[in-house]
Design a protein around this motif. Structure first.
Motif, PDB file in Angstrom:
ATOM      1  N   UNK B  28     -30.322  65.354 -10.539  1.00 58.63           N
ATOM      2  CA  UNK B  28     -29.904  65.676 -11.907  1.00 58.63           C
ATOM      3  C   UNK B  28     -30.069  64.508 -12.875  1.00 58.63           C
ATOM      4  N   UNK B  29     -30.263  63.319 -12.339  1.00 57.19           N
ATOM      5  CA  UNK B  29     -30.352  62.138 -13.212  1.00 57.19           C
ATOM      6  C   UNK B  29     -31.542  61.296 -12.805  1.00 57.19           C
ATOM      7  N   UNK B  62     -31.178  59.207  -9.024  1.00 55.10           N
ATOM      8  CA  UNK B  62     -29.913  59.143  -8.301  1.00 55.10           C
ATOM      9  C   UNK B  62     -29.570  60.512  -7.731  1.00 55.10           C
ATOM     10  N   UNK B  63     -29.109  60.525  -6.496  1.00 55.62           N
ATOM     11  CA  UNK B  63     -28.649  61.769  -5.893  1.00 55.62           C
ATOM     12  C   UNK B  63     -27.366  62.227  -6.591  1.00 55.62           C
ATOM     13  N   UNK B  64     -27.170  63.515  -6.725  1.00 51.51           N
ATOM     14  CA  UNK B  64     -25.973  64.003  -7.427  1.00 51.51           C
ATOM     15  C   UNK B  64     -24.704  63.644  -6.656  1.00 51.51           C
ATOM     16  N   UNK B  65     -23.672  63.304  -7.405  1.00 48.41           N
ATOM     17  CA  UNK B  65     -22.411  62.939  -6.762  1.00 48.41           C
ATOM     18  C   UNK B  65     -21.276  63.815  -7.262  1.00 48.41           C
ATOM     19  N   UNK B  66     -20.757  63.572  -8.448  1.00 51.12           N
ATOM     20  CA  UNK B  66     -19.632  64.369  -8.913  1.00 51.12           C
ATOM     21  C   UNK B  66     -20.123  65.725  -9.404  1.00 51.12           C
ATOM     22  N   UNK B  67     -19.208  66.686  -9.433  1.00 52.66           N
ATOM     23  CA  UNK B  67     -19.554  67.995  -9.962  1.00 52.66           C
ATOM     24  C   UNK B  67     -19.591  67.943 -11.483  1.00 52.66           C
ATOM     25  N   UNK B  68     -20.260  68.939 -12.069  1.00 55.61           N
ATOM     26  CA  UNK B  68     -20.507  68.928 -13.504  1.00 55.61           C
ATOM     27  C   UNK B  68     -19.216  68.923 -14.318  1.00 55.61           C
ATOM     28  N   UNK B  71     -13.861  65.277 -14.645  1.00 55.25           N
ATOM     29  CA  UNK B  71     -13.414  64.411 -15.740  1.00 55.25           C
ATOM     30  C   UNK B  71     -13.583  62.970 -15.269  1.00 55.25           C
ATOM     31  N   UNK B  72     -14.803  62.472 -15.420  1.00 56.69           N
ATOM     32  CA  UNK B  72     -15.131  61.154 -14.860  1.00 56.69           C
ATOM     33  C   UNK B  72     -14.279  60.064 -15.500  1.00 56.69           C
ATOM     34  N   UNK B  82     -13.777  53.397 -10.335  1.00 58.74           N
ATOM     35  CA  UNK B  82     -14.686  54.522 -10.397  1.00 58.74           C
ATOM     36  C   UNK B  82     -14.902  55.080  -8.991  1.00 58.74           C
ATOM     37  N   UNK B  87     -21.956  65.039  -3.263  1.00 63.00           N
ATOM     38  CA  UNK B  87     -21.934  66.486  -3.295  1.00 63.00           C
ATOM     39  C   UNK B  87     -22.572  67.171  -2.109  1.00 63.00           C
ATOM     40  N   UNK B 137     -25.209  49.934 -10.568  1.00 59.59           N
ATOM     41  CA  UNK B 137     -25.150  51.195 -11.315  1.00 59.59           C
ATOM     42  C   UNK B 137     -25.976  51.091 -12.588  1.00 59.59           C
ATOM     43  N   UNK B 252     -18.813  53.515  -7.901  1.00 63.47           N
ATOM     44  CA  UNK B 252     -19.715  53.063  -8.942  1.00 63.47           C
ATOM     45  C   UNK B 252     -18.936  52.112  -9.829  1.00 63.47           C
TER      46      UNK B 252
END
Lengths: 287, 274
Positions: B28-29, B62-68, B71-72, B82, B87, B137, B252
């Motif tokens: 995703x990034x 970067x491999x996806x980590x948190x869900x969309x 609330x980062x 952090x 995922x 990061x 991170x």
């Protein structure tokens, strides 16, 4: 300054000038009311360096302010009670809307001391994208205490402030946000009151809350930081018209990283922390 | 497809034997950085890679980590740091639905990072690219000299062009038609085995030869989602009797060595959030 600015400014000036006489008519007598209209213009003597990416020095220039401060006496506390109202707005070249600040509260004042407890809030308005980290609003508790007798009058202000989140940028469909934990402000100071001359010295101590910058796949954390803002001022009182000149400096404890400090610090208008050293001229007209 | 997977699942639970499940996770990034162009490239539908005597372009991914909907920033303030989840492991546990939601590295038979080529001036890309592991990061608007712009002292790459782990063994790289395959099976297994103490800052893809003609790969913004960069992982659906952690937490932040809580506290917190 664009058309929106001009219209906003005209409305604002009209409102503020109107409020002075209107406020006076509600007071039962001169002794029950104290208020003044003020306007400021600041000049930044020195800016922080380096600045955040794409930010110019002029973006962080303290805005010009216009506002009023009113104190009504009430019947509480044996006639010493009062209601306080402060309102100000700030305008700069790079604010798409003026910034607004309001404090409302109550307390008491006699010939020795005054104490006001109120709620205060300020909005930095809508700013250009380069300074989106400043586009937030904050609100919180404000306590003001002052000695009202003698030539030298100590005082202190205390604030506990909550700050809203802001969006810094958007890319790949993900928003990068900045969020702050509460900030504490303590401002001890002393005033000199002579028949014609005025003086003031203040040491602002800001405890900027931890700050988080993050998007879906990135995070950056800034730990709490203290900032000192000493200010000295000299003024002259000419029968209800006061002219002041103020000099202030800002000293973040972690001075080696001004970029991180500017992201952590959203104080732009009334308590300007974005200019390293500044000179402010102020005019007051007592109603 | 979902119904078919449910059938497979039921077969697993009733003890019909191990099954292989293939899971595709979209990246995703991503962005690319250029030694001659400092502008942001995250929103482009392609990633550029090239190398010459005068300039170079590299890819950050970067491999996806948190869900969309995470609330980062809220989590960061709460934890004074952090923390993110990896995922794909959540997907593994949901797919297998073992009694204790047990997943081990042995479940994974193969894991590949697959990126499709948009166009290239090279006749053949075999042996010309390498995948490195980033050690810092980076923000979506990273550039050749800076990983992010939120600090004057901590935002710059220690080495222009990206900070990588020089001890990390480059995974096998193969070309299959118009797709590039990086075999990161061992890396994914290692992340699972690190059991809450692993860190994933992302990958850097660069030329492994002195001169590489301009090559464009499809990015995570490419219009056809099925051809975007993706992680394809094959799992064997077998349940193990002993309990084990099935999620890893990846730190991170500006200080990769800073851990605000001991590992056992991390595990408790992960379980609470499940």
């Amino acid at each position: 300054m664009n058309q929106v600015h001009f219209i906003s400014l005209k409305i604002l000036i009209f409102f503020i000038i109107l409020c002075g006489p209107v406020a006076t008519t509600f007071a039962s007598g001169k002794d029950d009311f104290d208020g003044f209209f003020y306007t400021t213009y600041s000049y930044a003597l020195e800016h922080f360096s380096p600045l955040p990416e794409d930010v110019q020095e002029s973006h962080l220039h303290p805005p010009s302010e216009i506002g009023f401060q009113i104190r009504f006496k009430t019947g509480a506390f044996g006639g010493a009670g009062l209601t306080a109202l402060d309102f100000h707005a700030g305008v700069s070249r790079f604010s798409w809307n003026p910034t607004y600040g309001l404090m409302a509260g109550g307390g008491f004042k006699n010939d020795r001391v005054s104490l006001i407890v109120g709620v205060e809030g300020e909005s930095n308005g809508r700013l250009e994208p380069q300074v989106s980290f400043l586009a937030c609003w904050w609100w919180g508790l404000n306590v003001k205490f002052a000695l009202e007798r003698s030539l030298l009058r100590p005082f202190f202000d205390f604030k506990w402030l909550l700050i809203s989140n802001s969006e810094l940028a958007s890319a790949e469909g993900f928003s990068t946000e900045i969020a702050h934990d509460p900030t504490f402000v303590l401002k001890p100071g002393i005033r000199l009151v002579l028949p014609l001359l005025r003086g003031e010295a203040t040491l602002g101590i800001y405890s900027l809350g931890p700050t988080a910058i993050g998007s879906k796949e990135f995070g950056y954390f800034i730990s709490r930081q203290n900032v000192l803002r000493p200010e000295i001022a000299a003024g002259i009182d000419l029968m209800g018209f006061e002219f002041w000149i103020r000099a202030a400096a800002v000293y973040p404890i972690r001075s080696e990283d001004p970029v991180e400090f500017l992201y952590q610090n959203p104080f732009f208008t009334h308590d300007n922390l974005t200019a390293k050293r500044s000179l402010t001229g102020e005019f007051r007209w007592h109603f | 497809m979902a119904f078919l997977r449910t059938l497979i699942l039921m077969a697993l639970i009733t003890g019909c034997g191990p099954q292989t499940i293939s899971q595709t996770q979209l990246v995703e990034t991503d962005t690319y950085i250029s030694s001659s162009d400092s502008s942001a490239h995250a929103d482009l539908n392609y990633l550029k890679i090239s190398k010459s005597a005068s300039s170079e372009e590299r890819i950050l991914m970067k491999l996806p980590t948190v869900s969309t909907d995470s609330d980062v920033v809220g989590e960061m303030l709460k934890e004074s740091g952090v923390w993110v989840f990896f995922m794909p492991l959540i997907v593994i546990s949901e797919l297998l639905e073992c009694h204790n939601q047990i997943v081990r590295a042995e479940n994974i038979s193969k894991s590949e990072l697959v990126i499709d080529v948009l166009d290239t001036l090279e006749a053949d890309l075999t042996g010309k690219l390498q995948l490195d592991l980033l050690t810092r990061p980076w923000w979506q608007r990273a550039s050749w000299n800076r990983a992010h712009y939120f600090s004057a002292t901590k935002g710059a790459w220690a080495t222009p062009g990206g900070d990588v782990d020089v001890t990390w063994l480059h995974p096998t790289f193969t070309v299959s038609g118009s797709s590039l395959h990086f075999d990161i099976t061992n890396y994914i297994k290692e992340l699972i085995n690190l059991d809450g103490k692993g860190i994933h800052y992302g990958f850097l893809i660069q030329s492994s030869i002195a001169t590489l003609a301009s090559t464009r790969l499809k990015s995570s913004q490419y219009e056809n989602t099925s051809t975007r960069p993706r992680l394809i992982t094959n799992f064997t659906g077998t349940c193990y009797g002993a309990p084990a952690t099935f999620r890893s937490t990846f730190i991170l932040g500006s200080d990769p060595t800073r851990v605000s809580q001991p590992p056992e506290k991390i595990q408790e917190k992960i379980q609470e959030k499940i």
